[in-house]
Write a protein that holds these residues in place. Structure first.
Motif, short mmCIF file in Angstrom:
data_model
loop_
_atom_site.label_atom_id
_atom_site.label_comp_id
_atom_site.label_asym_id
_atom_site.label_seq_id
_atom_site.Cartn_x
_atom_site.Cartn_y
_atom_site.Cartn_z
N ASN A 78 0.83 -1.22 0.00
CA ASN A 78 0.00 0.00 0.00
C ASN A 78 0.86 1.26 0.00
N ILE A 79 1.89 1.27 -0.82
CA ILE A 79 2.82 2.40 -0.87
C ILE A 79 2.17 3.60 -1.54
N ALA A 80 2.21 4.73 -0.85
CA ALA A 80 1.74 5.98 -1.44
C ALA A 80 2.87 7.01 -1.49
N ASP A 81 3.92 6.80 -0.69
CA ASP A 81 5.04 7.73 -0.61
C ASP A 81 6.34 6.97 -0.85
N TYR A 82 6.94 7.19 -2.01
CA TYR A 82 8.17 6.49 -2.38
C TYR A 82 9.42 7.21 -1.91
N ASP A 83 9.29 8.42 -1.37
CA ASP A 83 10.44 9.22 -0.99
C ASP A 83 10.69 9.27 0.51
N THR A 84 9.91 8.54 1.29
CA THR A 84 10.10 8.47 2.74
C THR A 84 10.55 7.06 3.10
N PRO A 85 11.56 6.93 3.93
CA PRO A 85 12.08 5.59 4.27
C PRO A 85 11.04 4.71 4.96
N ILE A 86 11.16 3.40 4.74
CA ILE A 86 10.35 2.44 5.49
C ILE A 86 11.19 1.76 6.58
N LEU A 87 12.53 1.85 6.45
CA LEU A 87 13.43 1.29 7.45
C LEU A 87 14.72 2.08 7.43
N THR A 88 15.20 2.44 8.62
CA THR A 88 16.49 3.13 8.70
C THR A 88 17.34 2.48 9.79
N VAL A 89 18.62 2.42 9.53
CA VAL A 89 19.62 2.07 10.53
C VAL A 89 20.63 3.20 10.46
N MET A 90 20.48 4.17 11.37
CA MET A 90 21.31 5.37 11.34
C MET A 90 21.73 5.76 12.75
N ASP A 91 22.71 6.62 12.81
CA ASP A 91 23.18 7.13 14.10
C ASP A 91 22.38 8.33 14.56
N THR A 92 21.52 8.86 13.71
CA THR A 92 20.67 10.00 14.07
C THR A 92 19.21 9.63 13.85
N GLU A 93 18.32 10.23 14.61
CA GLU A 93 16.90 9.92 14.48
C GLU A 93 16.35 10.41 13.14
N GLU A 94 16.75 11.60 12.76
CA GLU A 94 16.37 12.18 11.47
C GLU A 94 17.59 12.23 10.57
N TYR A 95 17.39 12.11 9.28
CA TYR A 95 18.50 12.17 8.33
C TYR A 95 19.15 13.56 8.33
N THR A 96 20.47 13.59 8.39
CA THR A 96 21.25 14.81 8.20
C THR A 96 22.38 14.47 7.24
N PRO A 97 23.02 15.47 6.65
CA PRO A 97 24.15 15.17 5.76
C PRO A 97 25.31 14.44 6.46
N GLN A 98 25.33 14.44 7.78
CA GLN A 98 26.39 13.76 8.53
C GLN A 98 25.97 12.36 8.99
N SER A 99 24.71 11.97 8.78
CA SER A 99 24.22 10.66 9.23
C SER A 99 25.02 9.54 8.59
N VAL A 100 25.22 8.46 9.35
CA VAL A 100 25.86 7.26 8.81
C VAL A 100 24.96 6.06 9.08
N GLY A 101 25.04 5.05 8.19
CA GLY A 101 24.23 3.85 8.29
C GLY A 101 23.64 3.52 6.93
N PHE A 102 22.36 3.15 6.90
CA PHE A 102 21.68 2.96 5.62
C PHE A 102 20.19 3.17 5.76
N ILE A 103 19.55 3.44 4.62
CA ILE A 103 18.13 3.73 4.55
C ILE A 103 17.51 2.84 3.49
N VAL A 104 16.38 2.22 3.83
CA VAL A 104 15.60 1.44 2.85
C VAL A 104 14.34 2.24 2.54
N PHE A 105 14.23 2.66 1.30
CA PHE A 105 13.02 3.30 0.79
C PHE A 105 12.17 2.20 0.16
N PRO A 106 10.92 2.47 -0.18
CA PRO A 106 10.11 1.42 -0.79
C PRO A 106 10.71 0.82 -2.07
N THR A 107 11.50 1.60 -2.82
CA THR A 107 12.02 1.08 -4.09
C THR A 107 13.52 1.24 -4.26
#
Length: 167
Positions: free
Chosen positions: A43-72
């Motif tokens: 039921n994806i309606a938003d392809y630009d917002t992550p569905i899973l994140t493993v990061m060192d920050t709660e919100e994405y910043t240019p300094q964040s490290v880890g990885f992000i899974v978007f729907p596609t």
């Protein structure tokens, strides 16, 4: 259970699940590491917002490290790189995907470092990175967050290894 009766952790649209202090990439700064995941996004309606994140920050910043899974797509975040490459096998809606994010240091007993993304057993993206590039920040929050406002996310399996797996 998912809509087909399979055992799964279900995070419905509009909800999220945060697991604080999870450190799946904690080994990746000094040796190889693998994060393996089976999931489905429905039921994806938003392809630009992550569905899973493993990061060192709660919100994405240019300094964040880890990885992000978007729907596609999947994005790896290192201290020196933001690697978002075209993925040959697109992630599709309402299908179970088996993902492997592999950080391999000292490949073939050399100073070569490789990052690989596997999708459904096929090597999808590979790139080289410098030895100083880090995917884990020991002083950050280092949390796993699952969920998105407009997508049902089903998590079937998650494994973390302190070595590099291959397909």
């Amino acid at each position: 259970r998912d809509t087909d009766g399979n055992r799964a952790l279900v995070v419905k649209a509009g909800a999220d699940l945060m697991i604080a202090d999870l450190k799946p990439l904690q080994f990746s700064n000094t040796k190889s590491a693998t994060f393996e995941l089976m999931y489905r996004a429905s039921n994806i309606a938003d392809y630009d917002t992550p569905i899973l994140t493993v990061m060192d920050t709660e919100e994405y910043t240019p300094q964040s490290v880890g990885f992000i899974v978007f729907p596609t797509r999947i994005v790896l975040l290192g201290t020196g790189i933001r690697q978002e490459l075209f993925q040959q096998l697109p992630l599709s809606e309402d299908r179970i995907h088996h993902i492997g994010v592999v950080i391999q240091r000292g490949y073939a007993a050399s100073s070569l470092n490789l990052a690989r993304i596997y999708i459904n057993g096929c090597e999808n993206v590979t790139f080289q990175f410098s030895g100083g590039n880090m995917f884990y920040n020991s002083t950050g929050n280092n949390q796993l967050c699952i969920g998105q406002g407009s997508t049902d996310t089903y998590l079937y399996m998650m494994r973390i290894y302190d070595f590099a797996l291959e397909a």
